[in-house]
Structures are given as structure tokens and as C-alpha cells.
Design a protein around this motif. Structure first.
Motif, PDB file in Angstrom:
ATOM      1  N   PRO A   1      13.194  17.069  26.459  1.00  0.00           N
ATOM      2  CA  PRO A   1      14.582  16.134  26.895  1.00  0.00           C
ATOM      3  C   PRO A   1      13.956  14.561  26.905  1.00  0.00           C
ATOM      4  N   LEU A   2      12.916  14.286  27.444  1.00  0.00           N
ATOM      5  CA  LEU A   2      12.308  13.075  27.661  1.00  0.00           C
ATOM      6  C   LEU A   2      12.296  12.415  26.338  1.00  0.00           C
ATOM      7  N   ALA A   3      11.640  13.210  25.271  1.00  0.00           N
ATOM      8  CA  ALA A   3      11.415  12.781  23.693  1.00  0.00           C
ATOM      9  C   ALA A   3      12.859  12.599  23.249  1.00  0.00           C
ATOM     10  N   ALA A   4      13.587  13.333  23.453  1.00  0.00           N
ATOM     11  CA  ALA A   4      15.203  13.195  22.962  1.00  0.00           C
ATOM     12  C   ALA A   4      15.743  11.850  23.502  1.00  0.00           C
ATOM     13  N   ALA A   5      15.451  11.678  24.635  1.00  0.00           N
ATOM     14  CA  ALA A   5      16.144  10.424  25.297  1.00  0.00           C
ATOM     15  C   ALA A   5      15.449   9.052  24.727  1.00  0.00           C
ATOM     16  N   THR A   6      14.363   9.091  24.892  1.00  0.00           N
ATOM     17  CA  THR A   6      13.330   8.058  24.280  1.00  0.00           C
ATOM     18  C   THR A   6      13.800   7.888  22.784  1.00  0.00           C
ATOM     19  N   ALA A   7      14.072   9.123  21.895  1.00  0.00           N
ATOM     20  CA  ALA A   7      14.588   8.713  20.492  1.00  0.00           C
ATOM     21  C   ALA A   7      16.285   8.115  20.439  1.00  0.00           C
ATOM     22  N   LEU A   8      16.733   8.448  21.515  1.00  0.00           N
ATOM     23  CA  LEU A   8      18.291   7.907  21.562  1.00  0.00           C
ATOM     24  C   LEU A   8      18.316   6.316  21.972  1.00  0.00           C
ATOM     25  N   VAL A   9      17.369   6.134  22.819  1.00  0.00           N
ATOM     26  CA  VAL A   9      17.211   4.927  23.279  1.00  0.00           C
ATOM     27  C   VAL A   9      16.891   4.055  22.174  1.00  0.00           C
ATOM     28  N   GLY A  10      15.865   4.451  21.653  1.00  0.00           N
ATOM     29  CA  GLY A  10      14.849   3.887  20.406  1.00  0.00           C
ATOM     30  C   GLY A  10      15.871   3.395  19.468  1.00  0.00           C
ATOM     31  N   TRP A  11      16.869   4.305  19.045  1.00  0.00           N
ATOM     32  CA  TRP A  11      17.908   4.235  17.962  1.00  0.00           C
ATOM     33  C   TRP A  11      18.805   3.048  18.445  1.00  0.00           C
ATOM     34  N   PHE A  12      19.430   2.849  19.536  1.00  0.00           N
ATOM     35  CA  PHE A  12      20.379   1.935  20.094  1.00  0.00           C
ATOM     36  C   PHE A  12      19.746   0.656  20.542  1.00  0.00           C
ATOM     37  N   VAL A  13      18.489   0.654  21.177  1.00  0.00           N
ATOM     38  CA  VAL A  13      17.695  -0.504  21.385  1.00  0.00           C
ATOM     39  C   VAL A  13      16.171  -0.411  21.052  1.00  0.00           C
TER      40      VAL A  13
END
Length: 50
Positions: free
Chosen positions: A6-18
Motif C-alpha cells: 500500500p505504501l508503494a501504491a500511495a507513492t505511485a499515486l502521489v507521484g502521478w499527481f505531484v
């Protein structure tokens, strides 16, 4: 492992938007994992002599 995915998924999501924040988060996550792998053999051998 249940926390890492889940931490990697959250990092990917944040990386996509910011992207700038996501890059720094990805570098931090990679460094954390690398340091964890580097420290694990030392911990395993530390109790062998006791």
C-alpha cells in the motif's frame, strides 16, 4: 509486506499527481528498502556469537 505494497501504491499515486514530491518519495522508499536489505545480514549474524 502488507505495509510495503500500500505504501508503494500511495507513492505511485502521489507521484502521478505531484511529480516532484513523488520523485522524492520514491527515492526515500528505495533508500529505505536498500538499507533494510543491507542491515538484515548483520542482524542475523549478531546473535550467533552469544
Amino acid at each position: 509486506m502488507t505495509v510495503l505494497l500500500p505504501l508503494a501504491a500511495a507513492t505511485a499515486l502521489v507521484g502521478w499527481f505531484v511529480p516532484l514530491l513523488g520523485i522524492s518519495l520514491l527515492v526515500f522508499l528505495a533508500a529505505d528498502v536498500a538499507l533494510g536489505f543491507a542491515a538484515s545480514p548483520r542482524r542475523a549474524g549478531a546473535g550467533a556469537g552469544v
